[in-house]
Design an enzyme around this catalytic site. Structure first.
Site, short mmCIF file in Angstrom:
data_model
loop_
_atom_site.label_atom_id
_atom_site.label_comp_id
_atom_site.label_asym_id
_atom_site.label_seq_id
_atom_site.Cartn_x
_atom_site.Cartn_y
_atom_site.Cartn_z
N HIS A 33 -28.51 51.42 -10.64
CA HIS A 33 -28.79 52.85 -10.87
C HIS A 33 -28.56 53.67 -9.59
O HIS A 33 -29.16 54.73 -9.41
CB HIS A 33 -30.20 53.07 -11.42
CG HIS A 33 -30.32 52.70 -12.87
ND1 HIS A 33 -30.38 53.62 -13.88
CD2 HIS A 33 -30.36 51.49 -13.47
CE1 HIS A 33 -30.47 52.98 -15.06
NE2 HIS A 33 -30.46 51.69 -14.83
N THR A 34 -27.74 53.16 -8.70
CA THR A 34 -27.40 53.92 -7.51
C THR A 34 -26.06 54.63 -7.69
O THR A 34 -25.78 55.63 -7.03
CB THR A 34 -27.28 52.98 -6.28
OG1 THR A 34 -26.50 51.85 -6.67
CG2 THR A 34 -28.64 52.52 -5.82
N GLY A 123 -25.88 43.27 -20.21
CA GLY A 123 -25.80 43.69 -18.82
C GLY A 123 -24.56 43.19 -18.10
O GLY A 123 -24.50 43.16 -16.88
N ASP A 170 -19.28 50.09 -13.14
CA ASP A 170 -18.75 49.09 -14.06
C ASP A 170 -17.23 49.19 -14.13
O ASP A 170 -16.52 48.18 -14.09
CB ASP A 170 -19.34 49.29 -15.46
CG ASP A 170 -20.86 49.22 -15.46
OD1 ASP A 170 -21.42 48.82 -14.42
OD2 ASP A 170 -21.46 49.57 -16.48
C1 GLA Z 1 -24.88 50.60 -16.47
C2 GLA Z 1 -24.00 51.80 -16.13
C3 GLA Z 1 -23.60 51.79 -14.66
C4 GLA Z 1 -24.79 51.60 -13.74
C5 GLA Z 1 -25.67 50.43 -14.22
C6 GLA Z 1 -26.95 50.35 -13.46
O1 GLA Z 1 -24.18 49.41 -16.38
O2 GLA Z 1 -22.85 51.81 -16.93
O3 GLA Z 1 -22.91 52.97 -14.35
O4 GLA Z 1 -25.52 52.77 -13.61
O5 GLA Z 1 -25.99 50.56 -15.60
O6 GLA Z 1 -26.72 50.02 -12.14
#
Ligand code: GLA
Length: 385
Positions: A33-34, A123, A170
């Site tokens: 979440h950065t 995830g 991602d």
């Molecule tokens: C998801 C989002 C990413 C990122 C992660 C948390 O995978 O698509 O952009 O924010 O959560 O790190």
């Protein structure tokens, strides 16, 4: 050998030899979440992926089919029109086609069969693999290239259209990953570098809690982003040059304390500290200090659990089980949260025993069967030979 099945299904049903493309999933060592806060992340592209068999057609339409999970065939006209579909994956293709049409990209007729082995909602970024791989596939049957940077932006826009206000981690991991390496990305200027993560005598293992999330329809992810933006707006009143949490300091948080909600402040503090954990992880990986790596993982997990509040009881249980196993050096949940996999650093000695104990204890505590995968880091999106 899913890619073989996909290729032979294509040749049997579409009468031509396709180009085969692989888009990998991703893990994340630290930096959660950065990304949407212009922060730091340390993901890697993995061996599990989505494979696309594609070739141009003369029908002036884009036919997309999967015969694996949620089998369905969807036909899009080059104008974007399509018949009703029921699969959730159809939304991603629809969004991408609409974005490309809006950008006046010269779409061509194309047949596409896809499928893969990334567990969905775990995830591991199956949706970024789906979007980045499909856009790349389109460029392979068209006359116009799209740079990897632009593919990432289009894929991100598709996620936003569907409802997840994600960052770029991602997409960048899926597009720029390199075999054997983690990918350090600075989301402020998108500069990046690679770092090997092999530690002598230790192994990386993913454990799937089998708690599935759908971040795109669950607003908790977006609420975290709003909290971060609330803090930035407040800090800007004193420091107008600030554009994201990246440049907000812990002292700034103290200054605005009485003008913001305590939940927002707690979340912002998490993000600032998480960036520091990425820096620390880079240092301890470079030193080859496995125990310190494990500590960063654990710290990151409990911060996501207690401060950012994005884990679940089951994920917390998995990490706690690891903390009580001598052979597990550290672990944490990965990705957007509310389910999915943990990443674990384990001693290679007694590896099987430790994995087995972890799964057994998890089953005892939650009545859920977890799965595990040995981590193999592979290249980013590419034509697959
Ligand atoms: C998801 C989002 C990413 C990122 C992660 C948390 O995978 O698509 O952009 O924010 O959560 O790190």
């Amino acid at each position: 050998m899913i890619h073989k099945e996909i290729k032979s299904y294509f040749t049997e049903n579409y009468n031509s030899q396709p180009i085969l493309i692989k888009a990998p999933g991703r893990i994340n060592l630290i930096g959660e979440h950065t990304d949407y806060n212009e922060g730091l992340v340390l993901p890697a592209s993995i061996e599990k992926g989505i494979y696309f068999a594609v070739s141009g057609n003369d029908n002036n339409n884009i036919q997309i089919e999967t015969f694996l999970t949620q089998p369905e065939k969807i036909v899009f006209q080059l104008s974007g029109e399509h018949e009703k579909f029921t699969s959730f994956w159809g939304n991603y293709f629809k969004a991408i086609i609409e974005i490309l049409i809006a950008k006046k990209y010269p779409l061509k007729g194309m047949d596409c069969v896809f499928g893969g082995d990334i567990p969905i909602g775990s995830g591991l970024s199956s949706s970024a693999a789906l979007c980045c791989g499909f856009i790349y596939a389109i460029t392979k049957v068209s006359d116009k290239e799209i740079s990897r940077e632009d593919i990432a932006l289009i894929a991100q826009e598709a996620e936003h259209k569907i409802g997840l206000n994600c960052g770029l981690m991602d997409q960048y991991a899926v597009l720029f990953g390199k075999k054997g390496n983690a990918f350090f990305l600075d989301c402020k200027d998108l500069s990046h570098s690679y770092i090997p993560i092999n530690l002598d005598g230790y192994s990386w293992v993913l454990v799937n809690s089998n708690i599935k999330h759908n971040l795109a329809v669950d607003s908790e992810y977006n609420k975290r982003r709003v909290s971060c933006e609330n803090i930035v707006k407040e800090v800007q009143k004193n420091r107008p040059e600030i554009t994201s949490l990246r440049d907000v300091t812990l002292q700034d948080l103290v200054t605005v304390k009485n003008d913001v909600s305590s939940i927002d402040a707690q979340r912002a503090k998490y993000v600032i500290e998480e960036n520091n954990r990425v820096r620390k992880m880079m240092n301890v990986l470079t030193e080859g200090n496995a125990y310190a790596v494990g500590d960063v993982l654990k710290e990151g997990h409990w911060a996501m659990s207690k401060q950012y509040e994005i884990t679940t009881a089951e994920l917390d249980a998995l990490v706690k089980i690891g903390e009580n196993l001598e052979g597990v050096v550290g672990s944490r949940m990965m990705g957007g949260g509310f389910g999915g996999c943990t990443i674990n650093l384990m001693k290679t000695e007694n590896l099987d025993f430790n994995i087995k104990s972890m799964l057994e204890q998890y089953k005892d505590q939650t009545d859920i069967d977890a799965e595990y995968y040995h981590l193999a880091i592979d290249d980013g999106v590419k034509v697959f030979e």
